[in-house]
Enzyme design. Structure first.
Site, PDB file in Angstrom:
ATOM      1  N   CYS A 126      44.189  35.440  41.950  1.00 15.43           N
ATOM      2  CA  CYS A 126      43.439  35.858  40.761  1.00 15.43           C
ATOM      3  C   CYS A 126      41.928  35.755  40.916  1.00 15.43           C
ATOM      4  O   CYS A 126      41.180  36.188  40.030  1.00 15.43           O
ATOM      5  CB  CYS A 126      43.887  35.037  39.549  1.00 15.43           C
ATOM      6  SG  CYS A 126      43.566  33.265  39.716  1.00 15.43           S
ATOM      7  N   TYR A 127      41.431  35.192  41.995  1.00 11.03           N
ATOM      8  CA  TYR A 127      39.982  35.048  42.152  1.00 11.03           C
ATOM      9  C   TYR A 127      39.347  36.422  42.366  1.00 11.03           C
ATOM     10  O   TYR A 127      39.620  37.094  43.366  1.00 11.03           O
ATOM     11  CB  TYR A 127      39.630  34.133  43.321  1.00 11.03           C
ATOM     12  CG  TYR A 127      39.963  32.678  43.123  1.00 11.03           C
ATOM     13  CD1 TYR A 127      40.344  32.171  41.881  1.00 11.03           C
ATOM     14  CD2 TYR A 127      39.901  31.783  44.183  1.00 11.03           C
ATOM     15  CE1 TYR A 127      40.639  30.830  41.708  1.00 11.03           C
ATOM     16  CE2 TYR A 127      40.193  30.435  44.026  1.00 11.03           C
ATOM     17  CZ  TYR A 127      40.566  29.966  42.781  1.00 11.03           C
ATOM     18  OH  TYR A 127      40.867  28.626  42.632  1.00 11.03           O
ATOM     19  N   SER A 128      38.509  36.802  41.428  1.00 14.32           N
ATOM     20  CA  SER A 128      37.800  38.083  41.488  1.00 14.32           C
ATOM     21  C   SER A 128      38.755  39.233  41.803  1.00 14.32           C
ATOM     22  O   SER A 128      38.487  40.078  42.660  1.00 14.32           O
ATOM     23  CB  SER A 128      36.651  38.024  42.502  1.00 14.32           C
ATOM     24  OG  SER A 128      35.691  37.058  42.114  1.00 14.32           O
TER      25      SER A 128
ATOM     26  N   GLY B 272      41.492  39.484  43.360  1.00 11.51           N
ATOM     27  CA  GLY B 272      41.999  39.605  44.724  1.00 11.51           C
ATOM     28  C   GLY B 272      40.944  39.818  45.786  1.00 11.51           C
ATOM     29  O   GLY B 272      41.242  39.725  46.982  1.00 11.51           O
TER      30      GLY B 272
END
Length: 320
Positions: free
Chosen positions: A60-62, A64
């Site tokens: 979920c960080y940025s 993908g």
């Protein structure tokens, strides 16, 4: 650099882990302060030069793009088998259902550009999926060779204990690491979760080890884009600012006593507490140089007690 085993696994990790939430496309609207591919690779390359072999990201960080930037930088700078790559699953459709886990691991591997992940971490506890379904699905991707080891993140002690018992009772893969919210300003997990981890030889790899910089500088606020825009950090810490400033002041006092910095005192506190590898989020290469200097600092029991003395109970931040 110092190294340690990741809990009961045979995986050797550096005593610092580079957190990759700082890397990714800001257009994803997760954070305004994330770094582009070239800037991300510069930090990752410097981490490798310092001997850091442990890298933590999430699906979920940025949206993908953090995984994509990390995978690209690793491919450009070091053989895949020389690093330990960790990513996470939960903040996605289906959370920790069998379908979600099997779908999300494939997406993570594709974005990282690798055919296996060293450590797969459940990002939170899933109240909507039976523990048995989650643990069996995680065991399945280990048996399939997609994942070497499993970790967990912020949750309540009883939840983690029940998941470990489920794995044990069914002959499935247990967790070897716990990435929980832990620092001198937030110590709620010392009540139950951390003792359970120590009992089971589960490695502690805490996130936010510097309380978003609040135990690394004299001033509570910083004149940076992240400090100005990170509403998550404000939610974690600002409600207890007046009490917690006193703890930060003691860390500053100890830094002067030891002739070092607050950052190094704070990381030395983690090592004194038995932490295996704190997650360091860095947007500048010099932040990593600052962190690794903590190995030169050994806090006495009196020093750690002096930091701990003013702590008061906090509302739970991390576990859902």
């Amino acid at each position: 650099m110092e190294y340690t085993k990741l809990g009961n696994s045979n995986i050797d990790v550096s005593r610092f882990c580079l957190g990759c939430m700082s890397f990714g496309d800001p257009a994803s609207k997760m954070h305004a302060w994330t770094l582009n591919p070239a800037e991300s690779e510069k930090i990752i390359k410097h981490a490798l030069e310092l001997g850091i072999n442990f890298f933590d990201t999430a699906n979920c960080y940025s949206a993908g793009t953090s995984e994509e930037y990390l995978g690209r930088a690793i491919k450009n700078n070091i053989p895949r088998d020389k690093v330990v790559l960790a990513s996470k699953v939960y903040f996605n459709e289906g959370h920790l259902s069998k379908e979600a886990i099997e779908r999300e691991i494939d997406g993570t591997l594709k974005r990282l550009g690798t055919d296996y992940l060293d450590l797969y971490i459940i990002h939170r506890f899933d109240y909507g999926t039976r523990i048995e379904e989650t643990m069996e699905a995680l065991n399945g991707i280990v048996k399939a060779g997609k994942v070497r080891a499993l970790g967990a993140s912020a949750m309540y002690g009883y939840q983690f204990y029940n998941m470990q018992l489920c794995a044990r009772d069914n002959g499935w893969t247990p967790f070897v690491s716990m990435q929980n919210h832990y620092n001198p300003l937030y110590r709620e997990d010392e009540r139950e979760l951390i003792p359970i981890c120590k009992q089971m030889n589960v490695a502690l790899t805490p996130y936010s080890p510097l309380a978003s910089g609040r135990v690394a500088r004299k001033n509570w606020e910083a004149d940076t884009l992240r400090s100005k825009t990170d509403v998550t950090a404000r939610g974690k810490y600002d409600s207890t600012e007046q009490q917690d400033k006193k703890i930060a002041a003691r860390i500053h006092e100890l830094a002067e006593k030891h002739g070092t910095t607050m950052t190094r005192i704070s990381f030395a506190w983690h090592f004194a507490k038995g932490v295996a590898s704190p997650i360091v989020g860095a947007t500048k290469a010099e932040y990593l140089d600052e962190a690794v200097g903590a190995f030169d600092i050994k806090l006495s029991d009196e020093d750690t007690a002096y930091i701990d003395e003013l702590y008061i109970p906090h509302k739970i931040v991390g576990a859902i």
